[in-house]
Design a protein around this motif. Structure first.
Motif, short mmCIF file in Angstrom:
data_model
loop_
_atom_site.label_atom_id
_atom_site.label_comp_id
_atom_site.label_asym_id
_atom_site.label_seq_id
_atom_site.Cartn_x
_atom_site.Cartn_y
_atom_site.Cartn_z
N LYS A 87 0.87 -1.19 0.00
CA LYS A 87 0.00 0.00 0.00
C LYS A 87 0.89 1.23 0.00
CE LYS A 87 -3.62 -2.20 2.72
NZ LYS A 87 -2.71 -3.27 3.23
N GLU A 89 1.21 3.45 2.12
CA GLU A 89 1.86 3.65 3.43
C GLU A 89 3.15 2.84 3.57
OE1 GLU A 89 -1.52 3.37 2.62
OE2 GLU A 89 -2.09 2.14 4.35
N ASP A 90 3.28 1.75 2.77
CA ASP A 90 4.45 0.89 2.92
C ASP A 90 5.69 1.45 2.22
OD1 ASP A 90 2.82 -0.96 4.26
OD2 ASP A 90 2.15 -1.77 2.34
#
Ligand SMILES: Cc1cc2nc3c(=O)[nH]c(=O)nc-3n(C[C@H](O)[C@H](O)[C@H](O)COP(=O)(O)O)c2cc1C
Ligand code: SF4
Ligand code: FES
Lengths: 549, 239
Positions: A87, A89-90
């Motif tokens: 995602k 966020e990763d």
């Protein structure tokens, strides 16, 4: 363009790429894109910029990496590490770990059979190159076959290589490609056409889509080689309008190739000219049938006509026309580059090379795979596919979509090649492979495919139009528990009729899913009729008044 | 310079026959008094091979071939009549009778219907498939003609005569599978069709009571097809 110039472009591109210590590949093909890999790509770019690593880290969008069920996928070269289910966020964690090689929460092992048991020819660039940059394709030996052939080989020599390779059509029927090319080459007319069949209509199949999205230049190069070999000046790619990304990448690719003089007039300053245009299909399965496809390109209603005459002799606007599938064309550049013998060394005696499958259904790893011909179904399902999840039991594997059949457990060790699959009542087809476990009802599967054929029948010939409708109604009655043994006999009679009297391949193969499930799972049909029982618990039995769990 | 026409010899049901190379199995069979049933085929219109009644067996060919579009070849051994073919033909007819409403007793074309005539000739005594009977519309918006879709067998003779002979292309087919219907213009009521010339050729070539003239009652609608061979002959003469 000469081979020299091509090599220069390739070298320059390789150099630019090598400049980067890490090349982060983000899959932006339709599968991963549907889970927002474009946002992942942007997040990674931003992260690289913010950590000031932009001179050492390249973030690029690439095509399909195969393990679509675990998308969005991110790979890092040259390390060869893979991240799954990434995602936005990763991004920070992945970028932070680039230099140290520290694993992230999304790390995904690559030393597993899913990757190791595959052999890639058609998909060799897929997931590696940026499909929207011709230089990236050229850096991976792209267009070398075309430029070499135009300079050094006669059309007949190109056909010789294809003949020697033993390549057979990947669109379903497995007709020898070299033989088809010879026929079109020998047709005397001046005007000829080359058509790429990208109508891919089998439910759940997306092999051709992946190739077009991930490596469009490969298909164009294959078509240009074919056009040179058979003497055609104009090409069409008939692609489904439901594949917008494939269309976009193709358009970009055509423009780039024309700009570099690899398509268009006087290719590589020779007398060979070849133009490619795109034609959009409106989503009729039957328009994948070659004569219906021709009618559709000509602007008429897409319904098949009797063959002979075959398109090779009497095709688009009456001219000799070569029609091949996307995957067939994608195999051509490496065959011409490495020689027919190299290709013939892969696979079995009568089925050469590799085959791309869209692995789906009740297996752990679903996605796109490419395997050498001759591999067994067991290896595909239990090694590459990782077996049946949730501790369930394997029941059958369906190949060939609505024209194919269901193969039971006793044939899991059969090799995957045209003849073996036909012998056990299925077909290779274009590459759909659906794995089913004990929760699938075989009668319902047969009914599902018949429903598909019924609504996709063009309606021209009587047995297919009305026969598939009758068959569907009867199969529906069986799944509802209201059918009689006499109606099962009627099903068998209709299967025989539709198979042997229909005009085109759609009708001629529509009974296959019924016939193969009757052959291996007859007791399920009988249980539905006699005991009103669906052991898989799929069918809701009306007659008995109770609903199965 | 005239190119010579080549001649082929073949056998149909064991009978030796001679043919021009550009002839179909059907043409040669009929010339020699061998009857092969047809529905979508009509002399003077392009053949489409859609009804599948004319399927024949050819030795050495695994598939059955439609006689109406298959060219003769030297040494071909054609079987036009066998038990298997008779059964298939009857089943195909039954499928047509089961698909829509073909109750003859209330049809304008009763007694003059190709479908009815072939069914009798092929000894189709009953229909052993479930009747589908969809409720389809009747379009009576045209001043002189009516189309009853319930009687249409989708042979596309009307489509072809309108396109190939009249040159109007008023008729075409819409949708897929059992949903197919013949339409006028872009699916407009026939009466408001701008391309229809009102020539009535479609009515005359229709094999059933689907297309008829207004004011005809049960069994009164017989069709006149003499114009077709005449027109085609005149056209060929001009070529
Ligand atoms: C109903 C039907 C649908 C078909 N759909 C496709 C298709 O989507 N893609 C394709 O390549 N071939 C399709 N085919 C096969 C084509 O008619 C043709 O055989 C093929 O494109 C030839 O290419 P190949 O020799 O490279 O396989 C279909 C055939 C039938 C009868
Ligand atoms: S077999 Fe089906 S799809 Fe093919 S021509 Fe007949 S009706 Fe159309
Ligand atoms: S007459 Fe030949 S298929 Fe209809």
């Amino acid at each position: 363009m000469t081979l020299e110039e091509l090599r220069k472009i390739a070298a320059a591109e390789q150099q630019t790429q090598q400049k980067y210590g890490h090349r982060v590949h983000v899959c932006i093909a339709a599968g991963c894109l549907s889970s927002h890999s474009d946002l992942v790509k942007e997040a990674l770019r931003k992260e690289v910029l913010e950590s000031g690593m932009q001179s050492d880290v390249l973030v690029k969008g690439v095509g399909c990496m195969g393990l679509c069920s675990a998308g969005p996928l991110v790979a890092v070269e040259p390390e060869g590490t893979l991240f799954a289910g990434v995602k936005a966020e990763d991004a920070a964690e992945i970028v932070a770990g680039l230099d140290s090689g520290a694993p992230a929460a999304t790390s995904c092992p690559t030393d597993v059979p899913f990757f190791e048991r595959q052999q890639k020819i058609v998909l060799e660039n897929s997931g590696k190159i940026d499909p929207e940059r011709i230089e990236d394709y050229i850096a991976a030996d792209g267009y070398a076959a075309l430029v070499h052939a135009l300079a050094e080989m006669s059309p007949a020599e190109v056909i010789q290589q294809v003949l020697r390779s033993g390549l057979r059509g990947r669109g379903g029927a497995g007709y020898p490609t070299g033989l088809k090319w010879t026929t079109v080459a020998k047709a005397g007319e001046e005007r000829k056409f080359v058509i790429c069949n990208a109508d891919e209509g089998d439910p759940g199949a997306f092999m051709d889509r992946a190739v077009l999205e991930s490596d469009p230049h490969r298909v164009l190069e294959g078509m240009a080689l074919a056009a040179y070999a058979v003497g055609a000046q104009q090409g069409y790619i008939y692609v489904r309008a439901e594949y917008p990304l494939a269309v976009k990448h193709l358009k970009t690719a055509i423009r780039q190739a024309e700009h570099m003089g690899l398509l268009g007039n006087s290719i590589c300053s020779t007398r060979f000219s070849f133009h490619v245009d795109i034609r959009l299909g409106a989503g009729a399965f039957v328009c994948g049938e070659e004569t219906a496809l021709l009618a559709s390109i000509e602007g008429r209603r897409g319904s098949p006509r009797p063959r002979p005459p075959y398109p090779a002799e009497d095709g688009l606007w009456g001219c000799p026309t070569l029609i091949n599938n996307v995957e067939t064309f994608a195999n051509v550049p490496p065959i011409v580059r490495k020689g027919g013998e190299w290709f013939a060394g892969i696979g079995t005696e009568k089925s050469k090379g590799t085959k791309v499958f869209a692995l789906a259904g009740r297996v752990a790893n679903t996605g796109l795979i490419e395997v050498p011909m001759g591999i067994t179904l067991r290896e595909i399902i239990f090694q590459i596919g990782g077996g049946i999840p949730e501790g369930k039991r394997f029941k059958a594997v369906q190949t060939g979509g609505p024209s194919g059949g269901c193969i039971p457990e006793q044939y899991l060790d059969s090799p995957v090649d045209y003849e073996s699959l036909a012998k056990i009542g299925s077909i290779m087809g274009s590459g759909g492979m659906i794995v089913m476990d004990e929760t699938s009802c075989m009668v319902d599967v047969a009914r599902y495919f018949m429903e598909f054929c019924k609504s996709e029948s063009c309606g021209k010939c009587v047995p297919c139009r009305t026969g598939t409708a009758q068959l569907h109604d009867l199969l529906a009655k069986i799944t509802e528990g209201t059918a009689t043994p006499a109606e099962l006999a009627l099903v068998e009679e209709l299967c025989d009729l539709v198979k042997h009297t229909s005009l085109c391949g759609l009708g001629q193969t529509a009974p296959n899913p019924v016939l193969s499930t009757l052959r291996y799972f007859r007791e399920e049909y009988e249980a539905h009729i006699a005991k009103k029982e669906c052991r898989a618990g799929v069918c809701q039995m009306h007659a008995s008044g109770e609903v199965m769990p | 310079m005239k190119t010579p026409v080549r001649v082929k010899t073949l056998t149909i049901d064991g009978q030796e026959v001679g043919a021009r190379e550009d002839q179909t199995i059907l043409e040669v069979a009929r010339e020699n008094g061998i009857e092969i049933p047809t529905l979508c085929w009509l002399a003077g219109l392009s053949p489409v091979g859609a009804c599948r009644l004319c399927l024949v067996e050819v030795r050495g060919v695994a598939r059955l071939l439609p006689a109406c579009v298959t060219r003769v070849e030297e040494g071909m051994e054609v079987t036009a009549h066998s038990e298997r073919l008779a059964a298939y033909r009857r089943s195909i007819l039954e499928l047509l009778f089961a698909e829509r409403n073909h109750v003859c007793s209330v049809c304008v074309s009763n007694g003059h219907c190709d479908l009815q005539a072939i069914a009798m000739k092929l000894d189709m005594t009953h229909v052993h498939f479930p009747y589908q009977y969809p409720r389809l519309p009747v379009d009576a918006s045209h001043e002189r003609f009516v189309i009853d879709h319930n009687r249409c067998i989708l042979c596309t003779r009307c489509v072809r005569v309108c396109d190939e002979i009249e040159g109007a292309h008023t008729w075409d087919v819409i949708a897929r599978g059992v949903e197919c219907r013949v339409i006028t213009d872009l699916n407009q009521p026939w009466g408001s069709s701008e391309s229809c010339t009102g020539c009535g050729k479609c009515v005359q070539v229709c094999p059933t009571g689907a297309l008829s003239e207004k004011g005809r009652s049960v069994a009164e609608m017989s069709k006149r097809r003499q114009f077709l061979p005449y027109l085609t002959l005149m056209r060929e003469g001009r070529r």
